[in-house]
Scaffold this active site. Sequence first.
Site, PDB file in Angstrom:
ATOM      1  N   ASP A  75       0.840  -1.206   0.000  1.00 11.15           N
ATOM      2  CA  ASP A  75       0.000   0.000   0.000  1.00 11.15           C
ATOM      3  C   ASP A  75       0.876   1.258   0.000  1.00 11.15           C
ATOM      4  O   ASP A  75       0.362   2.379   0.007  1.00 11.15           O
ATOM      5  CB  ASP A  75      -1.032  -0.005   1.133  1.00 11.15           C
ATOM      6  CG  ASP A  75      -0.411  -0.030   2.511  1.00 11.15           C
ATOM      7  OD1 ASP A  75       0.829  -0.140   2.618  1.00 11.15           O
ATOM      8  OD2 ASP A  75      -1.172   0.068   3.499  1.00 11.15           O
ATOM      9  N   SER A  76       2.200   1.061  -0.071  1.00 14.59           N
ATOM     10  CA  SER A  76       3.105   2.176  -0.372  1.00 14.59           C
ATOM     11  C   SER A  76       2.725   2.795  -1.714  1.00 14.59           C
ATOM     12  O   SER A  76       3.168   3.895  -2.040  1.00 14.59           O
ATOM     13  CB  SER A  76       4.565   1.691  -0.408  1.00 14.59           C
ATOM     14  OG  SER A  76       4.695   0.534  -1.212  1.00 14.59           O
TER      15      SER A  76
ATOM     16  N   ASP B  65      -1.010  -6.169   0.244  1.00 13.34           N
ATOM     17  CA  ASP B  65      -1.315  -5.483   1.502  1.00 13.34           C
ATOM     18  C   ASP B  65      -2.816  -5.332   1.683  1.00 13.34           C
ATOM     19  O   ASP B  65      -3.531  -4.974   0.742  1.00 13.34           O
ATOM     20  CB  ASP B  65      -0.704  -4.066   1.481  1.00 13.34           C
ATOM     21  CG  ASP B  65       0.619  -3.993   2.218  1.00 13.34           C
ATOM     22  OD1 ASP B  65       0.875  -4.852   3.076  1.00 13.34           O
ATOM     23  OD2 ASP B  65       1.399  -3.062   1.925  1.00 13.34           O
TER      24      ASP B  65
ATOM     25  N   LYS C  95      -1.070  -9.225   3.673  1.00 11.84           N
ATOM     26  CA  LYS C  95      -0.239  -8.681   4.769  1.00 11.84           C
ATOM     27  C   LYS C  95      -1.053  -7.694   5.605  1.00 11.84           C
ATOM     28  O   LYS C  95      -1.778  -6.863   5.055  1.00 11.84           O
ATOM     29  CB  LYS C  95       1.017  -7.998   4.197  1.00 11.84           C
ATOM     30  CG  LYS C  95       1.893  -7.360   5.289  1.00 11.84           C
ATOM     31  CD  LYS C  95       3.314  -7.090   4.810  1.00 11.84           C
ATOM     32  CE  LYS C  95       3.495  -5.874   3.954  1.00 11.84           C
ATOM     33  NZ  LYS C  95       3.139  -4.598   4.600  1.00 11.84           N
TER      34      LYS C  95
ATOM     35  N   GLU D  79      -0.751  -5.085   9.101  1.00  4.85           N
ATOM     36  CA  GLU D  79       0.146  -4.413  10.059  1.00  4.85           C
ATOM     37  C   GLU D  79      -0.394  -4.557  11.475  1.00  4.85           C
ATOM     38  O   GLU D  79      -1.590  -4.369  11.691  1.00  4.85           O
ATOM     39  CB  GLU D  79       0.246  -2.916   9.712  1.00  4.85           C
ATOM     40  CG  GLU D  79       0.932  -2.658   8.388  1.00  4.85           C
ATOM     41  CD  GLU D  79       1.037  -1.171   8.058  1.00  4.85           C
ATOM     42  OE1 GLU D  79       0.821  -0.316   8.936  1.00  4.85           O
ATOM     43  OE2 GLU D  79       1.344  -0.872   6.879  1.00  4.85           O
TER      44      GLU D  79
ATOM     45  N   GLU E 215       9.917  -3.784  10.156  1.00  2.00           N
ATOM     46  CA  GLU E 215      10.302  -2.507   9.534  1.00  2.00           C
ATOM     47  C   GLU E 215      10.910  -1.566  10.570  1.00  2.00           C
ATOM     48  O   GLU E 215      10.321  -1.314  11.636  1.00  2.00           O
ATOM     49  CB  GLU E 215       9.066  -1.860   8.876  1.00  2.00           C
ATOM     50  CG  GLU E 215       9.401  -0.514   8.229  1.00  2.00           C
ATOM     51  CD  GLU E 215       8.377  -0.031   7.211  1.00  2.00           C
ATOM     52  OE1 GLU E 215       7.408  -0.744   6.921  1.00  2.00           O
ATOM     53  OE2 GLU E 215       8.571   1.088   6.694  1.00  2.00           O
TER      54      GLU E 215
HETATM   55  O1  KIV Z   1       3.649  -1.049   1.513  1.00  5.11           O
HETATM   56  C1  KIV Z   1       4.819  -1.448   1.430  1.00  5.11           C
HETATM   57  O2  KIV Z   1       5.523  -1.225   0.444  1.00  5.11           O
HETATM   58  C2  KIV Z   1       5.346  -2.201   2.563  1.00  5.11           C
HETATM   59  C3  KIV Z   1       6.828  -2.397   2.605  1.00  5.11           C
HETATM   60  C4  KIV Z   1       7.452  -1.157   3.079  1.00  5.11           C
HETATM   61  C5  KIV Z   1       7.217  -3.567   3.445  1.00  5.11           C
HETATM   62  O3  KIV Z   1       4.621  -2.593   3.428  1.00  5.11           O
END
Ligand code: KIV
Length: 260
Positions: free
Chosen positions: A42-43, A81, A109, A111, A178
């Site tokens: 989600d970056s 994510d 994924k 968090e 992270e």
């Molecule tokens: O969203 C993302 O790119 C991430 C990485 C920084 C691990 O979660």
Amino acid sequence: MTHSELKIFKKEGQKITCLTAYDASMASLIDGSGVDIILIGDSLGMVIQGSSNTQSVSMSDMSYHTEIVSKACNRALIIADMPFESYNNADSAVANANQLIAKGADMVKIEGGSEHLKVINALISENINVCGHLGLQPQLVVDSSGYKIQGRDNKSAEKILSDGVLLESLGISALVLECIPGNLARKISEKLIIPTIGIGAGIDCDGQVLVCYDMLGITSGKQPRFVRNFMNSEGTIAGAVSAFVREVKEGTFPSKSESY
Ligand code: KIV
């Protein structure tokens, strides 16, 4: 790579490589360069959409990018994510995770730690593969001042370690760490059977992940110390991705000065 190969890689001491991708062309190049895992992070809220954090990324954004990336890949494990607020309760988490799996993700994924116990239990009991994410949690950061190293004092280090142990006991398959000190990441990696994948977490994680635009030097602004610009030495995108794979596998990335 398959989900079940993750633990085998760790057992055999083979480092795991992971890069983010958001579109078909980059995903295909990364997949063809032998990267083990592609993360639709989600970056993308920041590097694709230009936002100052990841909170505005929606389920429809993640579904779209998961679909176009996964269609372009043949060999890498695909992790997507779960975006901000898409796993507020067990029912919505299962429905949203299934949406990403239907678009081609092998794993989702999430968090956070013990606060998501019910959600993670629900996902795992539905046979959904889950990757955890501890240490710095970008979804909790609203502006650049929030990007700080985590787990520096004993109490917060203990919490990250105990969350890692809890998540493993719930059945997650891998754990992103992270921005934590390298010695804490080493302790967690030694304690867990599942692989840890570090970003700003030192050399002793079982694998390394970077945002692809960061390691290609495309991202604007000052980069954190754990980002290496592989384009500087390689000059082509394919060369940079191959160099990342080689250096992670050989254990020469990250260096001490790229760690905390
Ligand atoms: O969203 C993302 O790119 C991430 C990485 C920084 C691990 O979660």
